[in-house]
Scaffold this motif. Structure first.
Motif, PDB file in Angstrom:
ATOM      1  N   GLN A  79      -6.476  12.520   4.446  1.00 13.93           N
ATOM      2  CA  GLN A  79      -6.759  11.577   5.467  1.00 13.93           C
ATOM      3  C   GLN A  79      -7.965  10.651   5.177  1.00 13.93           C
ATOM      4  O   GLN A  79      -8.032   9.585   5.423  1.00 13.93           O
ATOM      5  CB  GLN A  79      -7.366  12.636   6.486  1.00 13.93           C
ATOM      6  CG  GLN A  79      -7.859  12.014   8.123  1.00 13.93           C
ATOM      7  CD  GLN A  79      -6.935  11.003   8.516  1.00 13.93           C
ATOM      8  OE1 GLN A  79      -5.957  11.499   9.282  1.00 13.93           O
ATOM      9  NE2 GLN A  79      -6.994   9.611   8.332  1.00 13.93           N
ATOM     10  N   GLU A  80      -8.792  11.430   4.187  1.00  9.21           N
ATOM     11  CA  GLU A  80      -9.982  10.439   3.591  1.00  9.21           C
ATOM     12  C   GLU A  80      -9.428   9.351   2.992  1.00  9.21           C
ATOM     13  O   GLU A  80      -9.896   8.211   3.141  1.00  9.21           O
ATOM     14  CB  GLU A  80     -11.156  11.357   2.949  1.00  9.21           C
ATOM     15  CG  GLU A  80     -12.260  10.573   2.643  1.00  9.21           C
ATOM     16  CD  GLU A  80     -13.178  10.010   3.627  1.00  9.21           C
ATOM     17  OE1 GLU A  80     -13.933   9.281   3.749  1.00  9.21           O
ATOM     18  OE2 GLU A  80     -12.839  10.699   4.945  1.00  9.21           O
ATOM     19  N   ALA A  81      -8.419   9.521   2.109  1.00  7.93           N
ATOM     20  CA  ALA A  81      -7.887   8.436   1.318  1.00  7.93           C
ATOM     21  C   ALA A  81      -7.390   7.568   2.247  1.00  7.93           C
ATOM     22  O   ALA A  81      -7.711   6.025   1.825  1.00  7.93           O
ATOM     23  CB  ALA A  81      -6.621   8.813   0.421  1.00  7.93           C
ATOM     24  N   ASP A  82      -6.621   7.759   3.598  1.00  6.35           N
ATOM     25  CA  ASP A  82      -6.372   6.603   4.447  1.00  6.35           C
ATOM     26  C   ASP A  82      -7.532   5.869   4.974  1.00  6.35           C
ATOM     27  O   ASP A  82      -7.441   4.520   5.136  1.00  6.35           O
ATOM     28  CB  ASP A  82      -5.430   7.365   5.637  1.00  6.35           C
ATOM     29  CG  ASP A  82      -4.194   7.843   5.225  1.00  6.35           C
ATOM     30  OD1 ASP A  82      -3.754   7.372   4.087  1.00  6.35           O
ATOM     31  OD2 ASP A  82      -3.627   8.616   5.842  1.00  6.35           O
ATOM     32  N   TYR A  83      -8.590   6.483   5.287  1.00  5.07           N
ATOM     33  CA  TYR A  83      -9.688   6.098   5.797  1.00  5.07           C
ATOM     34  C   TYR A  83     -10.466   5.057   4.714  1.00  5.07           C
ATOM     35  O   TYR A  83     -10.922   3.957   5.001  1.00  5.07           O
ATOM     36  CB  TYR A  83     -10.841   6.908   6.271  1.00  5.07           C
ATOM     37  CG  TYR A  83     -10.592   7.788   7.414  1.00  5.07           C
ATOM     38  CD1 TYR A  83      -9.822   7.131   8.623  1.00  5.07           C
ATOM     39  CD2 TYR A  83     -10.674   9.054   7.536  1.00  5.07           C
ATOM     40  CE1 TYR A  83      -9.838   7.738   9.647  1.00  5.07           C
ATOM     41  CE2 TYR A  83     -10.512   9.712   8.849  1.00  5.07           C
ATOM     42  CZ  TYR A  83     -10.083   9.118   9.922  1.00  5.07           C
ATOM     43  OH  TYR A  83      -9.683   9.811  10.988  1.00  5.07           O
ATOM     44  N   LEU A  84     -10.771   5.620   3.685  1.00  7.08           N
ATOM     45  CA  LEU A  84     -11.064   4.547   2.656  1.00  7.08           C
ATOM     46  C   LEU A  84     -10.207   3.409   1.984  1.00  7.08           C
ATOM     47  O   LEU A  84     -10.731   2.316   1.740  1.00  7.08           O
ATOM     48  CB  LEU A  84     -11.308   5.512   1.254  1.00  7.08           C
ATOM     49  CG  LEU A  84     -12.573   6.541   1.521  1.00  7.08           C
ATOM     50  CD1 LEU A  84     -12.930   7.190   0.204  1.00  7.08           C
ATOM     51  CD2 LEU A  84     -13.839   5.879   2.105  1.00  7.08           C
ATOM     52  N   ALA A  85      -9.048   3.507   2.139  1.00  5.90           N
ATOM     53  CA  ALA A  85      -8.079   2.549   2.112  1.00  5.90           C
ATOM     54  C   ALA A  85      -8.363   1.187   2.931  1.00  5.90           C
ATOM     55  O   ALA A  85      -8.093   0.107   2.438  1.00  5.90           O
ATOM     56  CB  ALA A  85      -6.511   3.006   2.174  1.00  5.90           C
ATOM     57  N   GLU A  86      -8.975   1.541   4.113  1.00 10.77           N
ATOM     58  CA  GLU A  86      -9.293   0.503   4.959  1.00 10.77           C
ATOM     59  C   GLU A  86     -10.337  -0.284   4.557  1.00 10.77           C
ATOM     60  O   GLU A  86     -10.495  -1.595   4.841  1.00 10.77           O
ATOM     61  CB  GLU A  86      -9.673   1.154   6.548  1.00 10.77           C
ATOM     62  CG  GLU A  86      -8.549   1.676   7.172  1.00 10.77           C
ATOM     63  CD  GLU A  86      -8.823   2.474   8.409  1.00 10.77           C
ATOM     64  OE1 GLU A  86     -10.043   2.234   8.821  1.00 10.77           O
ATOM     65  OE2 GLU A  86      -7.891   3.137   9.152  1.00 10.77           O
ATOM     66  N   LEU A  87     -11.290   0.389   3.696  1.00 10.95           N
ATOM     67  CA  LEU A  87     -12.328  -0.442   2.982  1.00 10.95           C
ATOM     68  C   LEU A  87     -11.814  -1.480   1.694  1.00 10.95           C
ATOM     69  O   LEU A  87     -12.743  -1.587   1.000  1.00 10.95           O
ATOM     70  CB  LEU A  87     -13.158   0.516   2.481  1.00 10.95           C
ATOM     71  CG  LEU A  87     -14.080   1.222   3.685  1.00 10.95           C
ATOM     72  CD1 LEU A  87     -14.971   2.517   3.122  1.00 10.95           C
ATOM     73  CD2 LEU A  87     -14.722   0.095   4.557  1.00 10.95           C
ATOM     74  N   GLY A  88     -10.565  -0.932   1.294  1.00 13.35           N
ATOM     75  CA  GLY A  88     -10.258  -1.280  -0.164  1.00 13.35           C
ATOM     76  C   GLY A  88     -10.282  -0.483  -1.269  1.00 13.35           C
ATOM     77  O   GLY A  88     -10.272  -0.785  -2.404  1.00 13.35           O
ATOM     78  N   VAL A  89     -10.729   1.012  -0.851  1.00 12.23           N
ATOM     79  CA  VAL A  89     -11.125   1.760  -2.008  1.00 12.23           C
ATOM     80  C   VAL A  89      -9.992   2.825  -2.077  1.00 12.23           C
ATOM     81  O   VAL A  89      -9.593   3.451  -0.873  1.00 12.23           O
ATOM     82  CB  VAL A  89     -12.386   2.605  -1.513  1.00 12.23           C
ATOM     83  CG1 VAL A  89     -12.680   3.759  -2.788  1.00 12.23           C
ATOM     84  CG2 VAL A  89     -13.483   1.566  -1.464  1.00 12.23           C
TER      85      VAL A  89
END
Length: 177
Positions: free
Chosen positions: A162-172
């Motif tokens: 889930q965190e990977a999805d949240y950070l993907a929104e930042l381009g990370v």
């Protein structure tokens, strides 16, 4: 006054600073001052639980930003509140982007470290975390645990997904194994 679980806070502080130690150079973060900011935010990250469990990060950020905190300027309170707000769920990109350009990278980095530290202590257990490696290259953040550790902790794996999805929104891009 707000009944913060100091044992949990100490675990999160320790892990956040352990993460900072591994990434400070890669992200160009000044260790001493960033360690202080992380400690303050990690200590207070659950403050809002005394108000309500639902969206407690928002309640905690509100209290921190509006309380009379001795020793902190209003700007410092706002930064600690922003880190608390950013420690879970969707990233508050709008609020972070309102900062001066020089601070955006630092606060974003510290928020990511605080997010990882709170996530890794999701069980609230006093059991020590295993040794793990954290490495940043360009826009990829790699988190490596000992073999089979994530298999033995499926809820942590799910939270990392889930965190990977949240950070993907930042381009990370968060990669873990």
């Amino acid at each position: 006054r707000y009944h913060v679980d100091m044992d949990q806070a100490a675990r999160v502080v320790k892990t956040a600073q352990r993460c900072l130690k591994q990434l400070a150079r890669d992200w160009g973060l000044e260790y001493e001052s960033c360690a202080r900011w992380l400690a303050w935010a990690a200590t207070l990250h659950e403050l809002g639980l005394d108000i309500a469990h639902n969206q407690y990060h928002k309640h905690g950020a509100y209290v921190i930003e509006n309380a009379d905190l001795a020793g902190f300027s209003l700007q410092e309170q706002k930064l600690v509140a922003l880190l608390v707000l950013a420690h879970r769920r969707r990233f508050p990109a709008t609020a972070i982007n309102e900062l001066r350009q020089a601070r955006i990278k630092v606060i974003q980095g510290l928020a990511i470290l605080l997010r990882l530290a709170t996530l890794l202590h999701r069980s609230r257990s006093s059991e020590e975390l295993p040794s793990f490696k954290l490495k940043a290259e360009k826009k990829t953040l790699s988190l490596v645990f000992p073999k089979q550790w994530l298999d033995a902790h499926p809820l942590t794996r799910a939270d990392l997904e889930q965190e990977a999805d949240y950070l993907a929104e930042l381009g990370v891009k968060l990669v873990f194994h």
